[in-house]
Design an enzyme around this catalytic site. Structure first.
Site, PDB file in Angstrom:
ATOM      1  N   GLU A 185     -19.305  -2.165 -23.676  1.00 18.10           N
ATOM      2  CA  GLU A 185     -19.066  -1.215 -22.583  1.00 18.10           C
ATOM      3  C   GLU A 185     -17.612  -1.342 -22.144  1.00 18.10           C
ATOM      4  O   GLU A 185     -16.795  -1.922 -22.845  1.00 18.10           O
ATOM      5  CB  GLU A 185     -20.006  -1.517 -21.401  1.00 18.10           C
ATOM      6  CG  GLU A 185     -19.889  -2.942 -20.884  1.00 18.10           C
ATOM      7  CD  GLU A 185     -20.968  -3.287 -19.866  1.00 18.10           C
ATOM      8  OE1 GLU A 185     -21.941  -2.525 -19.753  1.00 18.10           O
ATOM      9  OE2 GLU A 185     -20.834  -4.317 -19.193  1.00 18.10           O
ATOM     10  N   ASP A 217     -14.519  -4.366 -11.925  1.00 14.09           N
ATOM     11  CA  ASP A 217     -14.263  -3.189 -12.759  1.00 14.09           C
ATOM     12  C   ASP A 217     -13.012  -2.424 -12.325  1.00 14.09           C
ATOM     13  O   ASP A 217     -13.059  -1.216 -12.068  1.00 14.09           O
ATOM     14  CB  ASP A 217     -15.470  -2.250 -12.728  1.00 14.09           C
ATOM     15  CG  ASP A 217     -16.788  -2.979 -12.919  1.00 14.09           C
ATOM     16  OD1 ASP A 217     -16.857  -3.857 -13.793  1.00 14.09           O
ATOM     17  OD2 ASP A 217     -17.740  -2.677 -12.180  1.00 14.09           O
TER      18      ASP A 217
END
Length: 606
Positions: free
Chosen positions: A217, A47
């Site tokens: 997401e 991420d």
């Protein structure tokens, strides 16, 4: 982010393609070194949120996959990495953990994708974290601040007015007029809102974006040439794709533009960021190249290109990464292609440890029925080596020799010099049988200065029987000790060995040996015996017997080839025991491959 939890599967298969790097040069005619992918190898990261701050460095704020993996619930800390040339990356260290969040979930964990912003001398870290045991319905977006980009962050609280079950993966965007916007979402819900001047509350209503194609997401927003770009991951069943949409307004409405990143290797999740640095655009993302396990991921980077109309070309995922955009600089991260291609030529000060050595202990279900340690498939099993010499401290090369009937196994390695405390991932591909001791795998680790280091290998993730371990250092200077040239009067030889030009040769003959007498053992105990040699064989094994070896088993040492019988560039070191006083003998026995020895150096570890 992390919602597609995958079964723990450690194949241990690592990339074998050879990637060649070159030094950076300002001349366009000279090739430049590339970063290699993944770019972070010391720990597992995912991420990535990339930002360029006023100091001219690029910073990546990443979540941290804890090894051994227990899935996404165990992720509980953040690290920051920085570079000034896109190639030499520095792990700036841990900046926040679940334990630092007073209002957080009592059980910890669940520190998922973060982002960062800068305003008026303060750096802001935005992170998702549940406040209750019912983690899926108690999400909050926490805010930590610091006067530094990569340290000393303190949690200030969280942003009120956000959904508790569908707002994760915060992303903060600064517009040209100085306004800041917060984005996020999950489970098919995408949101955005303007941030207030305090950077910790909303200035206006939270807006839910509609019409985005298959939003899942991983929101990320940036602006280029007056166009706002929203990137996110979708629900593609074979692995998340990264899609994007554009708008003329920071809060939409958004026009879908398509896929810009295909599913990544070995991971069902995808998450990324896009940033401009030194005139180039880059996409940061993660894959599971190193581990082959979708919950043990690693950050990568590749260049991103725009079409003339402002749309984005699909990013090509590469193994060689991106070229340097500045001169070589400090780095703590070892390039991935150095790891997999065993580019360890500097690590020549080698010490071998048999599994029967006095400094080797084992437990947790591991057994030693003979000379090898077995049953490392058992959860909790381990092998520990103590009294390891770390030289002047820093990087050391750990090599494990083993046999395995499994398709792929992994060990966790803990070492004294690992300041992060996260350990190292070591892959052990199968060798085709439990008695087939042809396996050899290596990993760079960190050791402290001195001889009091410990190294622990933890099993439980596939099986491997271990026959030996070696630790190699980069010599800071030639070994300091007493040198014994092979022409010395205290050197005898026999069993077919000969002496030519001051060197002992023909040690390939069964029964061949040479012996040193009158060796000083000081006050007794451990000493390092270094053999300086030449060998045209691929690998040679000598057995060393010493006066202080109370077991009578001797010590085995492996001598890699040097490329020729006259190439006296080889140097291997073995810890042995000597008696007190100056009447020790050291006998070196050949017969398993050939090597010519020019001298022996004995260094007392006292």
């Amino acid at each position: 982010m992390k919602k597609k939890v995958m079964n723990l599967f450690l194949s241990g298969v690592m990339l074998l393609s050879i990637l060649v790097g070159f030094r950076f040069s300002s001349s366009a005619a000279d090739p430049v070194i590339k970063s290699g992918n993944p770019i972070f190898t010391s720990i597992f990261t995912a991420d990535p949120s990339a930002h360029v701050w006023n100091d001219g460095r690029i910073y990546v704020y990443a979540s941290h996959d804890i090894f051994p993996s227990r899935g996404s619930d165990l992720m509980d800390k953040y690290h920051v990495f920085s570079s000034d040339n896109m190639v030499d990356w520095v792990d700036e260290g841990q900046i926040l953990s679940a334990a630092d969040v007073s209002w957080g979930r009592p059980e910890g964990g669940f520190m998922w994708a973060p982002d960062a912003a800068y305003k008026d001398g303060t750096y802001y870290l935005y992170f998702p974290h549940p406040s209750g045991t019912d983690w899926n319905n108690t999400w909050k977006i926490g805010v930590a601040t610091s006067s530094k980009p990569a340290s000393d962050f303190t949690v200030q609280g969280y942003i009120n007015g956000l959904p508790g079950n569908s707002f994760i993966d915060p992303a903060v965007f600064k517009d040209d007029d100085g306004s800041y916007y917060l984005y996020g979402g999950g489970g098919g819900n995408s949101y955005g809102a303007k941030l207030a001047s305090n950077m910790m509350s909303l200035d206006g209503p939270l807006q839910q974006f509609t019409g985005l194609t298959d939003f899942h997401e991983a929101s990320w927003v940036f602006k280029r040439n007056g166009i706002y770009y929203l990137m996110y991951s979708d629900n593609n069943p074979s692995g998340n794709q990264m899609r994007y949409a554009t708008s003329s307004n920071p809060l939409g409405p958004w026009t879908n533009r398509g896929v810009i990143l295909d599913p990544v290797k070995n991971s069902g999740t995808s998450h990324g960021s896009i940033v401009e640095y030194k005139g180039n655009w880059y996409m940061f993302y993660h894959n599971a190249e190193i581990s082959s396990n979708g919950t043990l991921r690693s950050v990568c980077v590749d260049q991103l290109y725009f079409n003339a109309d402002g749309t984005i070309k699909k990013v090509v995922q590469t193994t060689d990464g991106v070229p340097a955009v500045g001169p070589r600089s400090r780095a703590t991260e070892t390039k991935y292609y150095d790891l997999v291609n065993e580019n360890y030529s500097q690590y020549t000060q080698k010490t071998d440890y048999a599994m029967t050595a006095s400094n080797v202990t084992f437990g947790g279900g591991a057994t030693r029925p003979g000379n090898n340690i077995e049953n490392m498939h058992t959860s909790g099993s381990y092998i520990q080596l103590s009294g390891i010499n770390g030289g002047s401290g820093g990087k050391a090369l750990l090599t494990v020799n083993y046999a395995s009937g499994d398709a792929g196994t992994a060990f966790k390695v803990n070492a004294s010099g690992d300041t992060a405390g996260d350990g190292y991932f070591l892959a052990l591909p199968g060798t085709g049988g439990w008695g087939n001791y042809t396996g050899k795998t290596s990993r760079l680790i960190d050791l402290n200065a001195g001889t009091a280091n410990t190294i622990k290998l933890s099993g439980g993730m596939g099986g491997a029987n271990v026959s030996g371990v070696s630790v190699s250092l980069i010599p800071s200077q030639p070994p300091q000790g007493t040198e014994y040239p092979m022409s010395g009067s205290n050197v005898t030889f026999g069993g077919g060995a000969t002496r030519s030009g001051g060197n002992i040769e023909n040690l390939h003959i069964a029964g061949s040996y040479f012996q040193l007498t009158g060796v000083n053992g000081g006050t007794g105990g451990q000493a390092s015996v270094t053999l300086v040699y030449a060998s045209a064989d691929t690998s040679t094994t000598f057995k060393i017997n010493t006066s202080g070896d109370t077991t009578g088993n001797g010590y085995s040492v492996t001598l890699p080839g040097t490329g020729g019988w006259g190439a006296y560039t080889g140097q291997v070191t073995r810890l042995v025991n000597l008696n007190a006083g100056a009447n020790n003998t050291i006998k070196v026995n050949g017969g398993l491959g050939g090597a010519n020895v020019s001298r022996v150096i004995v260094t007392l570890n006292q």
